[in-house]
Design a protein around this motif. Structure first.
Motif, mmCIF file in Angstrom:
data_model
loop_
_atom_site.group_PDB
_atom_site.id
_atom_site.type_symbol
_atom_site.label_atom_id
_atom_site.label_comp_id
_atom_site.label_asym_id
_atom_site.label_seq_id
_atom_site.Cartn_x
_atom_site.Cartn_y
_atom_site.Cartn_z
ATOM 1 N N ALA A 122 -10.106 18.108 8.087
ATOM 2 C CA ALA A 122 -11.410 17.561 7.696
ATOM 3 C C ALA A 122 -11.336 16.944 6.297
ATOM 4 N N LEU A 123 -10.632 17.621 5.389
ATOM 5 C CA LEU A 123 -10.471 17.086 4.034
ATOM 6 C C LEU A 123 -9.696 15.768 4.057
ATOM 7 N N GLU A 124 -8.665 15.714 4.875
ATOM 8 C CA GLU A 124 -7.890 14.471 4.980
ATOM 9 C C GLU A 124 -8.752 13.349 5.555
ATOM 10 N N SER A 125 -9.574 13.657 6.539
ATOM 11 C CA SER A 125 -10.486 12.654 7.097
ATOM 12 C C SER A 125 -11.505 12.196 6.053
ATOM 13 N N PHE A 126 -12.030 13.161 5.292
ATOM 14 C CA PHE A 126 -12.980 12.818 4.230
ATOM 15 C C PHE A 126 -12.323 11.862 3.240
ATOM 16 N N TYR A 127 -11.092 12.168 2.841
ATOM 17 C CA TYR A 127 -10.370 11.313 1.892
ATOM 18 C C TYR A 127 -10.241 9.899 2.449
ATOM 19 N N ASP A 128 -9.819 9.781 3.708
ATOM 20 C CA ASP A 128 -9.626 8.455 4.309
ATOM 21 C C ASP A 128 -10.919 7.652 4.296
ATOM 22 N N LYS A 132 0.837 -1.192 0.000
ATOM 23 C CA LYS A 132 0.000 0.000 0.000
ATOM 24 C C LYS A 132 0.877 1.250 0.000
ATOM 25 N N VAL A 133 0.594 2.151 -0.931
ATOM 26 C CA VAL A 133 1.347 3.393 -1.051
ATOM 27 C C VAL A 133 0.648 4.466 -0.230
ATOM 28 N N GLU A 134 1.417 5.148 0.621
ATOM 29 C CA GLU A 134 0.868 6.230 1.448
ATOM 30 C C GLU A 134 0.714 7.491 0.605
ATOM 31 N N VAL A 135 -0.452 8.090 0.666
ATOM 32 C CA VAL A 135 -0.745 9.301 -0.096
ATOM 33 C C VAL A 135 -0.387 10.509 0.771
ATOM 34 N N GLU A 136 0.281 11.469 0.171
ATOM 35 C CA GLU A 136 0.660 12.695 0.881
ATOM 36 C C GLU A 136 -0.594 13.462 1.311
ATOM 37 N N PRO A 137 -0.536 14.136 2.457
ATOM 38 C CA PRO A 137 -1.704 14.903 2.929
ATOM 39 C C PRO A 137 -2.203 15.931 1.909
ATOM 40 N N ARG A 138 -1.293 16.588 1.219
ATOM 41 C CA ARG A 138 -1.704 17.589 0.219
ATOM 42 C C ARG A 138 -2.521 16.939 -0.901
ATOM 43 N N GLU A 139 -2.084 15.755 -1.321
ATOM 44 C CA GLU A 139 -2.801 15.027 -2.374
ATOM 45 C C GLU A 139 -4.159 14.544 -1.860
ATOM 46 N N LYS A 140 -4.216 14.114 -0.610
ATOM 47 C CA LYS A 140 -5.491 13.710 -0.007
ATOM 48 C C LYS A 140 -6.479 14.875 -0.046
ATOM 49 N N ARG A 193 -6.449 17.488 -2.006
ATOM 50 C CA ARG A 193 -6.817 17.819 -3.392
ATOM 51 C C ARG A 193 -7.917 16.888 -3.895
ATOM 52 N N ILE A 194 -7.742 15.599 -3.661
ATOM 53 C CA ILE A 194 -8.724 14.610 -4.115
ATOM 54 C C ILE A 194 -10.058 14.807 -3.394
ATOM 55 N N ALA A 195 -10.008 15.042 -2.090
ATOM 56 C CA ALA A 195 -11.242 15.258 -1.319
ATOM 57 C C ALA A 195 -11.966 16.507 -1.809
ATOM 58 N N ARG A 196 -11.204 17.587 -2.026
ATOM 59 C CA ARG A 196 -11.799 18.844 -2.505
ATOM 60 C C ARG A 196 -12.472 18.621 -3.858
ATOM 61 N N GLU A 197 -11.805 17.884 -4.726
ATOM 62 C CA GLU A 197 -12.347 17.578 -6.056
ATOM 63 C C GLU A 197 -13.678 16.837 -5.930
ATOM 64 N N GLU A 198 -13.714 15.873 -5.048
ATOM 65 C CA GLU A 198 -14.928 15.071 -4.859
ATOM 66 C C GLU A 198 -16.057 15.922 -4.268
ATOM 67 N N LEU A 199 -15.721 16.747 -3.302
ATOM 68 C CA LEU A 199 -16.726 17.579 -2.650
ATOM 69 C C LEU A 199 -17.238 18.691 -3.563
ATOM 70 N N PHE A 222 -23.554 13.577 2.340
ATOM 71 C CA PHE A 222 -23.960 13.509 3.748
ATOM 72 C C PHE A 222 -23.577 12.164 4.351
ATOM 73 N N LYS A 223 -23.799 11.096 3.587
ATOM 74 C CA LYS A 223 -23.476 9.761 4.098
ATOM 75 C C LYS A 223 -21.978 9.619 4.348
ATOM 76 N N ILE A 224 -21.164 10.085 3.414
ATOM 77 C CA ILE A 224 -19.708 9.986 3.582
ATOM 78 C C ILE A 224 -19.263 10.859 4.753
ATOM 79 N N ILE A 225 -19.744 12.093 4.783
ATOM 80 C CA ILE A 225 -19.352 13.019 5.844
ATOM 81 C C ILE A 225 -19.786 12.495 7.221
#
Length: 156
Positions: A140-146, A2-10, A12-18, A94-97
């Motif tokens: 919060a974004l990092e938690s959302f990503y996880d 498993k590759v660890e994703v950098e917090p900044r990338e997490k 970015r991905i979470a923001r994109e999804e939201l 809402f479900k994810i959050i």
């Protein structure tokens, strides 16, 4: 492995999804503008110079009334479809959050991405320093990503 994703990338991905919800709302607003513009064209000032049977009558220019009425009906249908998609996306988010353990992070993401508040407004309403809200937003974004990455992928 498993590759660890950098917090900044997490983040970015979470923001994109939201931000998908905001994109959908923007599309709906664009449809509404087109809808209201078409309605305006059917007002007395913009009535076409031909009747439903395409015979010439006095009045404005442009498309026949029947064509405009068809467009209005099409826009109404498209707006209703977009409304349904937006509600589905809100429920999904809402479900994810709701799965995020930290209640402050949950509230922050709801305020920012579902209600559309700026971080400045959230800081003001919560009586917190802006920098503190920014820090909590990052976490919060990092938690959302996880949470988001741990969910199974459903394909229709």
């Amino acid at each position: 492995m498993k590759v660890e994703v950098e917090p900044r990338e997490k983040r970015r991905i979470a923001r994109e999804e939201l931000k998908k919800l905001q994109t959908m709302e923007d599309e709906r607003e664009n449809l509404k503008k087109q809808y209201y513009h078409t309605i305006y064209k059917t007002s007395p000032k913009g009535l076409p110079s031909s009747s439903l049977d395409c015979e010439h009558v006095s009045g404005g220019g442009g498309e026949p009334t029947l064509t405009l009425l068809k467009k209005i009906t099409e826009y109404q249908g498209l707006i209703q479809l977009e409304d349904a998609k937006i509600v589905e996306e809100q429920i999904r988010l809402f479900k994810i959050i709701s799965l995020i353990p930290n209640s402050r992070y949950r509230m922050l993401l709801r305020c920012k991405y579902i209600q559309g508040y700026s971080l400045e407004r959230i800081a003001f309403e919560w009586h917190m320093a802006y920098e503190s809200i920014k820090y909590n937003h990052k976490k919060a974004l990092e938690s959302f990503y996880d949470i988001f990455q741990s969910l199974p992928v459903f394909t229709p």
